[in-house]
Design a protein around this motif. Structure first.
Motif, PDB file in Angstrom:
ATOM      1  N   HIS A 168       0.206  13.989   3.132  1.00  0.00           N
ATOM      2  CA  HIS A 168      -0.697  13.126   3.795  1.00  0.00           C
ATOM      3  C   HIS A 168      -0.083  12.554   4.803  1.00  0.00           C
ATOM      4  CE1 HIS A 168      -2.499   8.819   3.561  1.00  0.00           C
ATOM      5  NE2 HIS A 168      -3.371   9.550   3.134  1.00  0.00           N
ATOM      6  N   THR A 178       1.065   5.365  -6.044  1.00  0.00           N
ATOM      7  CA  THR A 178      -0.003   4.266  -5.626  1.00  0.00           C
ATOM      8  C   THR A 178      -0.734   3.740  -6.664  1.00  0.00           C
ATOM      9  OG1 THR A 178      -1.612   5.957  -5.513  1.00  0.00           O
ATOM     10  CG2 THR A 178      -0.332   5.321  -3.162  1.00  0.00           C
ATOM     11  N   SER A 218       0.987  -1.205   0.081  1.00  0.00           N
ATOM     12  CA  SER A 218       0.067   0.122   0.179  1.00  0.00           C
ATOM     13  C   SER A 218       0.905   1.327   0.078  1.00  0.00           C
ATOM     14  CB  SER A 218      -0.939  -0.034   1.326  1.00  0.00           C
ATOM     15  OG  SER A 218      -0.153   0.355   2.570  1.00  0.00           O
ATOM     16  N   GLY A 219       0.221   2.276  -0.260  1.00  0.00           N
ATOM     17  CA  GLY A 219       0.879   3.562  -0.387  1.00  0.00           C
ATOM     18  C   GLY A 219       1.284   4.029   1.083  1.00  0.00           C
ATOM     19  N   TYR A 220       0.622   3.616   2.001  1.00  0.00           N
ATOM     20  CA  TYR A 220       0.715   3.703   3.588  1.00  0.00           C
ATOM     21  C   TYR A 220       2.079   3.145   4.014  1.00  0.00           C
ATOM     22  CZ  TYR A 220      -0.105   4.899   8.393  1.00  0.00           C
ATOM     23  OH  TYR A 220       0.212   5.537   9.694  1.00  0.00           O
ATOM     24  N   MET A 255       7.029   7.762  -4.838  1.00  0.00           N
ATOM     25  CA  MET A 255       6.144   6.746  -4.298  1.00  0.00           C
ATOM     26  C   MET A 255       4.982   7.026  -5.411  1.00  0.00           C
ATOM     27  SD  MET A 255       3.447   5.560  -2.613  1.00  0.00           S
ATOM     28  CE  MET A 255       2.810   7.024  -1.948  1.00  0.00           C
ATOM     29  N   ASP A 305       5.454  11.978  -3.002  1.00  0.00           N
ATOM     30  CA  ASP A 305       4.624  11.090  -2.933  1.00  0.00           C
ATOM     31  C   ASP A 305       3.492  11.646  -3.959  1.00  0.00           C
ATOM     32  OD1 ASP A 305       1.747  10.095  -2.378  1.00  0.00           O
ATOM     33  OD2 ASP A 305       2.314  10.367  -0.385  1.00  0.00           O
ATOM     34  N   LYS A 333      -5.440   4.009  -6.909  1.00  0.00           N
ATOM     35  CA  LYS A 333      -5.973   5.245  -7.501  1.00  0.00           C
ATOM     36  C   LYS A 333      -6.266   4.926  -9.026  1.00  0.00           C
ATOM     37  CE  LYS A 333      -5.058   7.657  -3.055  1.00  0.00           C
ATOM     38  NZ  LYS A 333      -4.628   6.492  -2.408  1.00  0.00           N
ATOM     39  N   GLY A 387      -2.242  -1.381  -4.017  1.00  0.00           N
ATOM     40  CA  GLY A 387      -0.835  -1.387  -3.827  1.00  0.00           C
ATOM     41  C   GLY A 387       0.014  -0.234  -4.259  1.00  0.00           C
ATOM     42  N   SER A 447      -3.618  15.813  -1.494  1.00  0.00           N
ATOM     43  CA  SER A 447      -4.840  14.688  -1.538  1.00  0.00           C
ATOM     44  C   SER A 447      -6.184  15.504  -1.439  1.00  0.00           C
ATOM     45  CB  SER A 447      -4.518  13.680  -0.464  1.00  0.00           C
ATOM     46  OG  SER A 447      -4.637  13.990   0.596  1.00  0.00           O
ATOM     47  N   ASN A 499       5.332   4.640   2.110  1.00  0.00           N
ATOM     48  CA  ASN A 499       5.941   5.935   2.674  1.00  0.00           C
ATOM     49  C   ASN A 499       6.664   5.594   3.893  1.00  0.00           C
ATOM     50  OD1 ASN A 499       5.334   7.636   0.629  1.00  0.00           O
ATOM     51  ND2 ASN A 499       3.313   8.438   1.471  1.00  0.00           N
TER      52      ASN A 499
HETATM   53  C1  LIG Z   1      -1.095  11.708  -0.762  1.00  0.00           C
HETATM   54  C2  LIG Z   1      -1.403  10.015  -0.509  1.00  0.00           C
HETATM   55  N1  LIG Z   1      -0.176   9.347  -0.180  1.00  0.00           N
HETATM   56  C3  LIG Z   1      -0.425   8.045   0.208  1.00  0.00           C
HETATM   57  C4  LIG Z   1      -1.997   7.427   0.423  1.00  0.00           C
HETATM   58  C5  LIG Z   1      -1.820   5.868   0.818  1.00  0.00           C
HETATM   59  O1  LIG Z   1      -1.939   5.104  -0.305  1.00  0.00           O
HETATM   60  P1  LIG Z   1      -2.643   3.945  -0.322  1.00  0.00           P
HETATM   61  O2  LIG Z   1      -4.128   4.054  -0.150  1.00  0.00           O
HETATM   62  O3  LIG Z   1      -2.389   2.819  -1.191  1.00  0.00           O
HETATM   63  O4  LIG Z   1      -2.144   3.221   1.342  1.00  0.00           O
HETATM   64  C6  LIG Z   1      -2.820   8.188  -0.096  1.00  0.00           C
HETATM   65  C7  LIG Z   1      -4.333   7.686   0.195  1.00  0.00           C
HETATM   66  O5  LIG Z   1      -4.710   6.747   0.361  1.00  0.00           O
HETATM   67  C8  LIG Z   1      -2.784   9.547  -0.392  1.00  0.00           C
HETATM   68  O6  LIG Z   1      -3.636  10.412  -0.534  1.00  0.00           O
END
Ligand SMILES: Cc1ncc(COP(=O)(O)O)c(C=O)c1O
Length: 391
Positions: free
Chosen positions: A138, A239, A112-114, A237, A209, A242, A248, A184, A117
């Protein structure tokens, strides 16, 4: 009889409700798309980050099904143990070519993006280092800095001069500038060229990001490519849940950065690889993103953004500047944002209210997100509903 532990939680939850901050999930009885069904009610939705309308695209669905037949449903292990399968490797190569920020860049898939990062920041920063972060970044970039035990130095939104002063004053061993490329909740863009200049001046990393830029900007290749930047100090980074329509994320960077994450980043090392069938769907998504189909979807999206902005400029709420599919209408208080969202819901239109702490106090808003799967009539219906709610 509730225990005192439960009682304390219930009092906190009641406090949230009283402050208009309680959040509830909606269960969709449909696939993601402009038309969803919530609690049996069909709604026109402007709520997802499915900017290109790929989340329920037949080519991706077919690739996922074929992937499931060929590779099964689960990766079964982390990438470093034995969960790294051929579709993961093929996707990493394709992503590196598509979005790599420097010559010879590599890409690394994350769940995941979370987590991505967290992995980047903990791999590149630690105690005694400083992470310089735009105030509207974010949450997961900030959480990465905290997990890394680095000093988190925030600067006012887009304020490059304030960032320059903070960098100059810092005695940190290593410095890292972290920014959303497309913010975001506002939809505006980071000044990436100026941030790279500062990163060079202060020998800092620039972590970008691109959760909301990948697939949409730079012919789909993202914000760094759109800005025409190349540098070994840029870490991208992106995602994949989206605009890419699946799930992922990836890191694209110099091979030394990628290998450092593989060797040291706990959010990479200690988690099961995403199923290979998702990588198969993402390879199909990249074919669309980089091809003529992607260009057509992006052109349609831009036209919808312009149409929405022309209409929304006449409304009583503040429309924030944004050329991206994220369009924010600021109402002010949490109650006013929720009331407007509910008024739209009563007219069959779903637009989420975004409240503190996701956005700063006093800037609660509707976050309208547009998709290439919408059409002009959908945008007109949203504008009519907003006019109706304005009274
Ligand atoms: C700017 C930003 N970074 C990271 C994320 C996290 O990505 P993910 O949903 O894949 O965990 C999000 C949204 O969820 C986001 O808006």
């Amino acid at each position: 009889m509730a225990t005192t532990l439960i009682g304390a939680l219930e009092r906190e939850l009641a406090g949230r409700r009283a402050a208009g901050l309680h959040r509830a999930r909606r269960t969709l009885a449909s696939a993601q798309g402009p038309r969803v069904v919530v609690d049996g009610v069909p709604l026109l939705a402007f709520a997802s980050n499915d900017y290109l309308g790929l989340a329920n695209d037949p080519a991706l669905v077919a690739a996922a099904c074929e992937g499931a037949h060929r590779w099964g449903t689960g990766a079964g292990a982390s990438h470093l143990v034995c969960g790294h399968q051929a579709p993961h490797a093929a996707l990493e190569e394709a992503l590196a070519a598509c979005a790599g920020p420097c010559e010879g860049a590599r890409a690394l898939l994350m769940s995941s993006g979370y987590l991505a990062n967290l992995a980047i920041l903990t791999a590149l920063a630690g105690r005694g280092d400083a992470v310089f972060a735009d105030r509207l970044n974010h949450a997961c970039l900030n959480d990465g800095a905290l997990l890394a035990r680095a000093d988190l130095v925030r600067y006012p939104h887009l304020d490059v001069d304030a960032l320059a002063r903070r960098l100059a004053a810092s005695r940190a061993r290593r410095k890292l500038i972290a920014t959303d490329a497309v913010f975001s909740m506002d939809g505006d863009l980071a000044p990436l060229p100026r941030l790279l200049d500062l990163a060079e001046e202060h020998d800092a990393w620039l972590v970008v990001d691109d959760a909301h830029g990948f697939g949409v900007l730079g012919g789909g290749r993202g914000s760094v490519r759109a800005a025409g930047l190349t540098s070994e100090r840029i870490v991208v980074m992106g995602t994949l849940g989206k605009a890419a329509g699946v799930a992922g994320a990836f890191v694209a960077a110099h091979p030394a950065v990628v290998d450092t994450i593989v060797q040291t980043a706990r959010p990479y090392v200690y988690t099961t690889a995403a199923p290979a069938l998702l990588a198969c769907a993402l390879l199909a998504a990249l074919d669309v993103l980089r091809g003529g189909g992607g260009d057509r979807r992006r052109a349609r999206l831009s036209a919808l953004v312009e149409r929405f902005r022309a209409g929304a400029a006449q409304l009583p709420w503040t429309l924030l500047p944004s050329s991206t599919p994220i369009q924010a209408l600021v109402t002010g208080t949490s109650d006013s944002a929720v009331a407007l969202s509910n008024a739209l819901l009563a007219r069959g239109v779903l637009v989420p209210a975004i409240r503190p702490p996701t956005v700063p106090e006093g800037t609660a808003r509707l976050r309208v997100s547009l998709s290439a799967a919408h059409d002009a009539a959908d945008v007109d219906r949203l504008l009519d509903a907003l006019r109706g709610a304005a009274g």
